[in-house]
Scaffold this motif. Structure first.
Motif, short mmCIF file in Angstrom:
data_model
loop_
_atom_site.label_atom_id
_atom_site.label_comp_id
_atom_site.label_asym_id
_atom_site.label_seq_id
_atom_site.Cartn_x
_atom_site.Cartn_y
_atom_site.Cartn_z
N LEU A 123 0.78 -1.33 0.07
CA LEU A 123 0.12 0.06 0.04
C LEU A 123 0.85 1.35 0.04
O LEU A 123 0.66 2.10 -0.75
N ASN A 124 1.87 1.31 0.70
CA ASN A 124 2.86 2.36 0.99
C ASN A 124 3.58 2.73 -0.50
O ASN A 124 3.66 3.82 -1.13
N PHE A 125 4.13 1.61 -1.04
CA PHE A 125 4.52 1.31 -2.45
C PHE A 125 3.40 1.98 -3.62
O PHE A 125 3.95 2.71 -4.61
N ALA A 126 2.53 1.60 -3.39
CA ALA A 126 1.11 1.98 -4.48
C ALA A 126 1.20 3.49 -4.56
O ALA A 126 0.94 4.14 -5.55
N GLY A 127 1.44 4.32 -3.12
CA GLY A 127 1.45 5.83 -3.41
C GLY A 127 2.56 6.35 -4.19
O GLY A 127 2.31 7.10 -5.05
N GLY A 128 3.84 5.62 -4.05
CA GLY A 128 4.88 5.99 -4.85
C GLY A 128 4.71 5.65 -6.41
O GLY A 128 5.17 6.50 -7.25
N VAL A 129 4.00 4.38 -6.66
CA VAL A 129 3.82 4.22 -7.99
C VAL A 129 2.81 5.20 -8.71
O VAL A 129 3.07 5.86 -9.94
N LEU A 130 1.84 5.73 -7.97
CA LEU A 130 0.94 6.73 -8.50
C LEU A 130 1.78 7.81 -8.72
O LEU A 130 1.62 8.64 -9.81
N ALA A 131 2.40 8.35 -7.74
CA ALA A 131 3.25 9.65 -8.04
C ALA A 131 4.05 9.62 -9.15
O ALA A 131 4.02 10.71 -10.12
N TRP A 132 5.19 8.65 -9.13
CA TRP A 132 6.10 8.45 -10.43
C TRP A 132 5.88 7.80 -11.61
O TRP A 132 6.48 7.88 -12.39
N GLY A 133 4.68 6.91 -11.44
CA GLY A 133 4.38 6.12 -12.56
C GLY A 133 3.34 6.85 -13.37
O GLY A 133 3.04 6.68 -14.62
#
Length: 686
Positions: A257-267
């Motif tokens: 879930l934490n990584f999903a936020g990073g994926v949304l931001a940078w992906g």
């Protein structure tokens, strides 16, 4: 002939019997136990400050403090109650750090302080000491009824008490913890001296620069065109023992879930905005000198994506409190009821029921209240744009708000710790509520500008530290209640621990800020950034509201699709991608380890030993990197070049280092399953 039946008397609840009976005399509050605890509180507090500023979360120190305290005191033939004192004092520094890192860096990030310079030392110490002391005094008032409440299971307290009872396995646990502290510190050191690159990014072309984007509607096929194209950044997982350890402890679901936020931001967001806005921004650069695309992508991330993440964190923190509304209401109701009960309680005859006297507690609260008025008078008056009456009114209101909210949130924090443990205590959410209330009050009183922002952050800092310390203190008091410790001695120990932690924690914070600066990719400090932006926005009128509102709407959308933790998702957007990627990898390692554990046909006792060894391994890696990282930051901040190798290390070197860490996190827990006939150990809950 039938025999009439009569209802017998109601069965009285079974009276609690401590592990060490109240009548037994045993060494408890000794100089060696206190010194071990004070050293641990400084070290574990500093390690958690490092971790919280870099990864946006802290790890409960109760379990490592119990293991270390047991290992050292058993070498000295110490008693069980000495171990309890050492753990109690040793773990309180983590809660002081948790409160401090959410708020004190906000003074710098809001532009109120030039940095954690020498002149700000006593101000920062005062905020931590006042908050920590207040938390302990309030919990002392509520201790008797809260630790005896059968509706509060205190999961981490029960686990810690069982670890103390099963002390014979302390040497094995300490060996795992200390060995991995050394290993984690060594691996971090290799990256710091440039044997390999711990952070690796690669540019990624989105499309050819100058490509035309045709905008259409249903009625007009050729509305307009825009120049698009450019490049963005792809980041591999950071080679960080601490991040992998955090991911291992929180598990695959929360790490994902934490990584999903990073994926949304940078992906999604950064590539999309760079693709559409990049060429226009480049064309507007003065003198025809365009920015590098990696720099432009980073600028878009910091200027656009992070404010959106702040809006998401705002919703996430609020929703966390909303979901706990019943517990919060019960905690506030219990606070008033418990205060009445405690005030009416007779003087305890047994040492296991003996708290600090009410006179000391209320005198302490009064002294803290006066100290806060003086501190907030100093904060508000520093702006130099208010009259004396306005400054005094603002200072008194700020102190009253802090006392009232501090008491209720201390009770609420203790109630939540009793239900879900201190690792899940939503301190940042409680602080956020305090900050918003204080900011609105300052605006209503006409206290604006830098003085108002400083006062708001001062209130938030005190309540944040108070809530965090209250939760940890109550958890430790519950352990003492189970083991048979003396509450008054534990309370005195924690008061000393708060003072020592407050005196020490300024230095790791200052070292890290000087080396990397709060808010930078290396030291993002997400919660402090949120506090700074809100205080500055509400009181100072300086906030990118359109972007924050976009983030708020995003947070509502995440709630509607039933995302488990909106706050964790938004923090993932705020943190660098390399950080969330490494935490995600740690969660995957935990999943792999659990799968291998289950496939080996281990019994329950062996599975418990694997779980304990895994938590200790991860905790050791976190502590090792944190301590080594603070030493390296001290060298960097003082102007020393720690790079021993001037080459550009190939990516394969980082890959090898990452694989070594992954192998250790999988192998060490599985290698400590033990034999099937060994008794089951207590399971660590973190």
């Amino acid at each position: 002939m039938s025999t009439p039946t009569t209802a017998g008397p109601a069965t009285a609840p079974k009276k609690h019997t401590p592990y060490v009976p109240p009548t037994m005399e045993m060494k408890e509050f000794t100089l060696r136990a206190l010194l071990i605890g004070l050293v641990m509180t400084a070290i574990l507090g500093s390690a958690n400050a490092y971790l919280g500023l870099k990864a946006g979360m802290t790890i409960a120190a109760t379990y490592p403090a119990a293991v270390i305290g047991m290992a050292l005191l058993r070498l000295m033939k110490g008693s069980l109650l000495e171990e309890n004192i050492a753990r109690t004092v040793g773990s309180i520094g983590e809660s002081v750090a948790a409160g401090a890192i959410f708020t004190i860096p906000a003074f710098i990030m809001a532009g109120l302080w030039p940095g954690l310079v020498r002149e700000k030392y006593w101000t920062a110490v005062a905020l931590m000491v006042i908050g920590g002391t207040l938390g302990i005094l309030f919990v002392t008032l509520l201790r008797r009824v809260m630790v005896e409440d059968t509706e509060l299971p205190f999961p981490e307290s029960v686990a810690a008490s069982e670890i103390h009872k099963a002390g014979q396995q302390g040497s094995r646990a300490a060996k795992i913890l200390f060995a991995n502290m050394g290993f984690g510190g060594f691996m971090y050191l290799l990256g710091a001296v440039n044997v390999f690159s711990a952070n690796n990014t690669f540019p990624v072309n989105i499309s050819a620069l100058g490509k035309k984007l045709l905008l259409r509607t249903s009625t007009n096929p050729n509305v307009a065109t825009a120049v698009t194209g450019g490049a963005t950044i792809f980041t591999t997982p950071d080679v960080s023992p601490a991040y992998l350890g955090v991911g291992y402890i929180i598990g695959p679901r929360l790490a994902s879930l934490n990584f999903a936020g990073g994926v949304l931001a940078w992906g999604l967001l950064v590539p999309l905005l760079t693709f559409v806005l990049g060429p226009t921004i480049q064309a507007a650069q003065p003198d025809g000198h365009p920015l590098s695309w990696t720099l432009l992508a980073s600028a878009i991330y910091f200027s656009v994506v992070r404010p959106i993440a702040v809006g998401g964190m705002l919703v996430g923190a609020s929703y966390t409190l909303f979901k706990m509304r019943r517990q919060l209401g019960a905690g506030m109701a219990r606070a008033i009821t418990d205060l009445k009960k405690s005030a009416a309680a007779h003087q305890a005859s047994h040492r296991t029921d003996r708290d600090l006297s009410s006179k000391i507690i209320f005198t302490g609260v009064g002294v803290v209240f006066l100290a806060m008025i003086a501190l907030y008078y100093f904060f508000i008056g520093g702006a130099g744009n208010l009259s004396s009456s306005e400054i005094i009114t603002g200072a008194v209101v700020a102190a009253v708000v802090m006392i009232v909210l501090g008491f209720f949130f201390a009770a609420v924090s203790g109630n939540l710790v009793g239900m879900i443990g201190s690792s899940n205590n939503p301190v940042s959410g409680l602080t956020l509520c305090t900050l918003v209330i204080a900011a609105l009050l300052m605006v209503a009183l006409g206290v604006s500008g830098t003085g108002g922002v400083t006062a708001v952050l001062g209130i938030a800092a005190v309540v944040c530290v108070s809530s965090a310390v209250a939760g940890e203190m109550l958890q430790d008091l519950k352990v003492g209640y189970i083991l048979g410790g003396t509450p008054a001695k534990m309370q005195v120990g924690d008061l000393l621990g708060v003072v020592v932690a407050s005196l020490v924690l300024f230095f790791p914070l200052a070292i890290l800020d000087r080396a990397y600066h709060f808010g930078s990719p290396t030291l993002p400090a997400p919660q402090a950034g949120l506090m700074a932006m809100l205080a500055r926005g509400i009181v100072g009128g300086d906030m990118a509201w359109p972007l924050v509102i976009v983030g708020i709407l995003m947070g509502f959308a995440l709630i509607m699709i039933e995302v488990r933790s909106v706050m964790l998702f938004a923090v993932g957007m705020y943190l660098p991608l390399g950080t969330t990627f490494a935490i995600f990898l740690g969660g995957v390692i935990r999943w792999v380890t659990d799968k291998l554990r289950d496939r080996r046909g281990l019994n329950d006792a062996q599975k418990a030993r694997v779980d304990n060894a895994g938590v200790l391994t991860a905790s050791g890696l976190i502590a090792g990197e944190a301590l080594c990282g603070l030493a390296i930051a001290g060298l960097v901040g003082s102007g020393h070049n720690v790079t021993l190798f001037s080459w550009a290390p190939p990516f394969v070197a980082a890959l090898i280092a990452l694989l070594v860490l992954v192998g250790a996190l999988i192998k060490v827990p599985l290698a400590n399953a033990g034999s099937p006939d060994e008794p089951a150990p207590p399971t660590a809950i973190m």
